[in-house]
Design a protein around this motif. Structure first.
Motif, mmCIF file in Angstrom:
data_model
loop_
_atom_site.group_PDB
_atom_site.id
_atom_site.type_symbol
_atom_site.label_atom_id
_atom_site.label_comp_id
_atom_site.label_asym_id
_atom_site.label_seq_id
_atom_site.Cartn_x
_atom_site.Cartn_y
_atom_site.Cartn_z
ATOM 1 N N ILE A 115 19.357 65.835 117.782
ATOM 2 C CA ILE A 115 20.706 65.658 117.232
ATOM 3 C C ILE A 115 20.968 64.169 117.050
ATOM 4 O O ILE A 115 20.984 63.413 118.022
ATOM 5 C CB ILE A 115 21.810 66.252 118.132
ATOM 6 C CG1 ILE A 115 21.496 67.701 118.516
ATOM 7 C CG2 ILE A 115 23.155 66.181 117.402
ATOM 8 C CD1 ILE A 115 22.581 68.358 119.370
ATOM 9 N N GLY A 116 21.165 63.773 115.801
ATOM 10 C CA GLY A 116 21.431 62.370 115.504
ATOM 11 C C GLY A 116 22.804 62.116 114.909
ATOM 12 O O GLY A 116 23.359 61.027 115.040
ATOM 13 N N TRP A 117 23.364 63.147 114.261
ATOM 14 C CA TRP A 117 24.691 62.958 113.668
ATOM 15 C C TRP A 117 25.335 64.311 113.347
ATOM 16 O O TRP A 117 24.664 65.333 113.283
ATOM 17 C CB TRP A 117 24.606 62.123 112.397
ATOM 18 C CG TRP A 117 23.904 62.813 111.262
ATOM 19 C CD1 TRP A 117 22.553 62.936 111.094
ATOM 20 C CD2 TRP A 117 24.517 63.494 110.166
ATOM 21 N NE1 TRP A 117 22.276 63.643 109.953
ATOM 22 C CE2 TRP A 117 23.458 63.996 109.355
ATOM 23 C CE3 TRP A 117 25.833 63.723 109.778
ATOM 24 C CZ2 TRP A 117 23.691 64.723 108.185
ATOM 25 C CZ3 TRP A 117 26.063 64.439 108.613
ATOM 26 C CH2 TRP A 117 25.011 64.926 107.820
ATOM 27 N N LEU A 131 18.992 63.661 122.172
ATOM 28 C CA LEU A 131 20.260 63.185 121.604
ATOM 29 C C LEU A 131 20.234 61.681 121.382
ATOM 30 O O LEU A 131 19.772 60.923 122.238
ATOM 31 C CB LEU A 131 21.418 63.522 122.558
ATOM 32 C CG LEU A 131 21.482 64.956 123.099
ATOM 33 C CD1 LEU A 131 22.654 65.076 124.069
ATOM 34 C CD2 LEU A 131 21.616 65.964 121.957
ATOM 35 N N SER A 132 20.761 61.251 120.246
ATOM 36 C CA SER A 132 20.916 59.812 120.028
ATOM 37 C C SER A 132 22.145 59.341 120.803
ATOM 38 O O SER A 132 23.128 60.075 120.946
ATOM 39 C CB SER A 132 21.082 59.496 118.537
ATOM 40 O OG SER A 132 22.400 59.774 118.101
ATOM 41 N N ASP A 191 29.041 67.013 113.584
ATOM 42 C CA ASP A 191 29.753 67.747 114.636
ATOM 43 C C ASP A 191 29.942 69.228 114.306
ATOM 44 O O ASP A 191 30.735 69.921 114.949
ATOM 45 C CB ASP A 191 31.113 67.105 114.896
ATOM 46 C CG ASP A 191 31.944 66.948 113.624
ATOM 47 O OD1 ASP A 191 31.557 67.512 112.577
ATOM 48 O OD2 ASP A 191 32.976 66.258 113.672
ATOM 49 N N SER A 206 21.499 68.756 114.046
ATOM 50 C CA SER A 206 22.337 67.838 113.276
ATOM 51 C C SER A 206 22.901 68.580 112.074
ATOM 52 O O SER A 206 22.400 69.642 111.692
ATOM 53 C CB SER A 206 21.507 66.638 112.798
ATOM 54 O OG SER A 206 21.107 65.832 113.881
ATOM 55 N N TYR A 227 19.780 55.603 114.661
ATOM 56 C CA TYR A 227 18.642 56.291 114.042
ATOM 57 C C TYR A 227 17.742 55.265 113.377
ATOM 58 O O TYR A 227 17.821 55.023 112.172
ATOM 59 C CB TYR A 227 19.140 57.320 113.032
ATOM 60 C CG TYR A 227 18.102 58.356 112.678
ATOM 61 C CD1 TYR A 227 17.896 59.470 113.493
ATOM 62 C CD2 TYR A 227 17.315 58.215 111.541
ATOM 63 C CE1 TYR A 227 16.951 60.423 113.176
ATOM 64 C CE2 TYR A 227 16.361 59.162 111.212
ATOM 65 C CZ TYR A 227 16.177 60.261 112.028
ATOM 66 O OH TYR A 227 15.230 61.203 111.719
ATOM 67 N N ARG A 268 30.059 59.721 120.666
ATOM 68 C CA ARG A 268 31.159 60.287 119.875
ATOM 69 C C ARG A 268 31.461 61.739 120.240
ATOM 70 O O ARG A 268 32.522 62.251 119.880
ATOM 71 C CB ARG A 268 30.818 60.197 118.379
ATOM 72 C CG ARG A 268 30.747 58.788 117.833
ATOM 73 C CD ARG A 268 30.709 58.786 116.312
ATOM 74 N NE ARG A 268 29.526 59.468 115.794
ATOM 75 C CZ ARG A 268 28.372 58.877 115.560
ATOM 76 N NH1 ARG A 268 28.231 57.581 115.806
ATOM 77 N NH2 ARG A 268 27.346 59.556 115.082
ATOM 78 N N HIS A 269 30.525 62.403 120.920
ATOM 79 C CA HIS A 269 30.705 63.823 121.235
ATOM 80 C C HIS A 269 30.424 64.127 122.706
ATOM 81 O O HIS A 269 29.559 64.946 123.032
ATOM 82 C CB HIS A 269 29.792 64.673 120.350
ATOM 83 C CG HIS A 269 30.017 64.478 118.886
ATOM 84 N ND1 HIS A 269 29.338 63.514 118.160
ATOM 85 C CD2 HIS A 269 30.840 65.103 118.012
ATOM 86 C CE1 HIS A 269 29.748 63.564 116.898
ATOM 87 N NE2 HIS A 269 30.662 64.511 116.780
ATOM 88 N N TRP A 279 25.448 59.359 118.799
ATOM 89 C CA TRP A 279 26.036 60.695 118.648
ATOM 90 C C TRP A 279 26.679 61.142 119.948
ATOM 91 O O TRP A 279 27.810 61.655 119.949
ATOM 92 C CB TRP A 279 24.969 61.699 118.223
ATOM 93 C CG TRP A 279 25.510 63.088 118.039
ATOM 94 C CD1 TRP A 279 26.064 63.607 116.894
ATOM 95 C CD2 TRP A 279 25.584 64.119 119.036
ATOM 96 N NE1 TRP A 279 26.475 64.903 117.123
ATOM 97 C CE2 TRP A 279 26.192 65.237 118.424
ATOM 98 C CE3 TRP A 279 25.207 64.206 120.364
ATOM 99 C CZ2 TRP A 279 26.421 66.433 119.116
ATOM 100 C CZ3 TRP A 279 25.432 65.391 121.061
ATOM 101 C CH2 TRP A 279 26.031 66.487 120.425
#
Length: 250
Positions: free
Chosen positions: A62-64, A88-89, A66, A208, A117, A95-96, A92
């Motif tokens: 998961i890079g971006w 996970l980045s 929602d 993503s 990324y 932000r989440h 990301w």
């Protein structure tokens, strides 16, 4: 007679020069390919894991975005999947935090996908260290402990990342089966790509927003895996319970 001997000598010399040139060109191309080929192990030192000996590991990058992560988590729960690894980045995750908390709550493993990324094979060592360090701090603030796995954000890396990962205490993880779900080839194609999976494989999937068909493909994909009597484990479990393969891939 002497004329023919001289002529033959000239031909041998010419042929020899052609062969020597061809051998040099082949050697040059080989070296160039080796320089640009992804390195999965160094002769002496850290190694990247891409396969185990038994069981199966589902991994999600998961890079971006929602929109895709939560539906995928719900499907995994509905399908009673207890083990999966999410890379996970840091950007990301920052932000989440709520989705990160859900992943942890469901008992899934979290691995690092750097912070931004970036293609690690295209940047300097210090930039790689900075990117990983920044991601490390993010997960520390989110109280996500014991992260031991690292994956190159774009999948491209060289032996530098293996050494840097070792310094941080991370095992670099690649994959042996690419679902190619991020290309959105159709549900049946995603299932077909994963259907070749067997004992010890590490499967690459995405959660993503760019991977629009992954969640729809999951139930059928999981059904195929169960039909082979393959047990799903986290990457860490795969590494600890068997001899993981980490030799160089051509």
């Amino acid at each position: 007679m002497n004329f023919f001997m001289v002529l033959s000598a000239r031909k041998i010399k010419q042929y020899g020069l052609v062969i020597l040139t061809a051998l040099f060109a082949a050697w040059f191309l080989f070296v160039q390919n080796m320089i640009h080929a992804p390195v999965f192990s160094t002769s002496e030192g850290p190694k990247a894991v891409y396969k185990g000996e038994k069981n199966l590991a589902l991994t999600f990058n998961i890079g971006w975005g929602d929109e895709r992560a939560l539906p995928i988590l719900k499907t995994l729960k509905k399908e009673k999947v207890k083990s999966a690894t999410f890379f996970l980045s840091g950007a990301w995750a920052e932000r989440h935090p709520d989705i990160v908390a859900t992943i942890v709550k469901e008992g899934y493993e979290i691995g690092l996908l750097g912070y931004a990324y970036k293609d690690y094979s295209d940047i300097k060592d210090e930039e790689i260290v900075k990117d990983i360090s920044k991601a490390h701090e993010v997960f520390k603030k989110l109280n996500v402990k014991s992260i031991v796995l690292l994956r190159a954000p774009t999948g491209h890396f060289d032996k530098r990342l293996l050494k840097i990962g070792e310094r941080f205490g991370y095992s670099v993880v690649h994959w042996s089966i690419d679902s190619k779900d991020w290309t959105n080839p159709g549900v049946e194609k995603i299932v077909e790509n994963v259907d070749q999976a067997d004992k010890g494989d590490i499967i690459l999937l995405h959660a993503s927003d760019s991977a629009k068909q992954t969640n729809t493909a999951l139930p059928q994909l999981l059904s195929e895996i169960r039909s082979k009597n393959l047990k799903l484990v986290t990457v860490s479990e795969m590494i600890s319970n068997s001899s993981a393969r980490n030799e160089e891939i051509e």
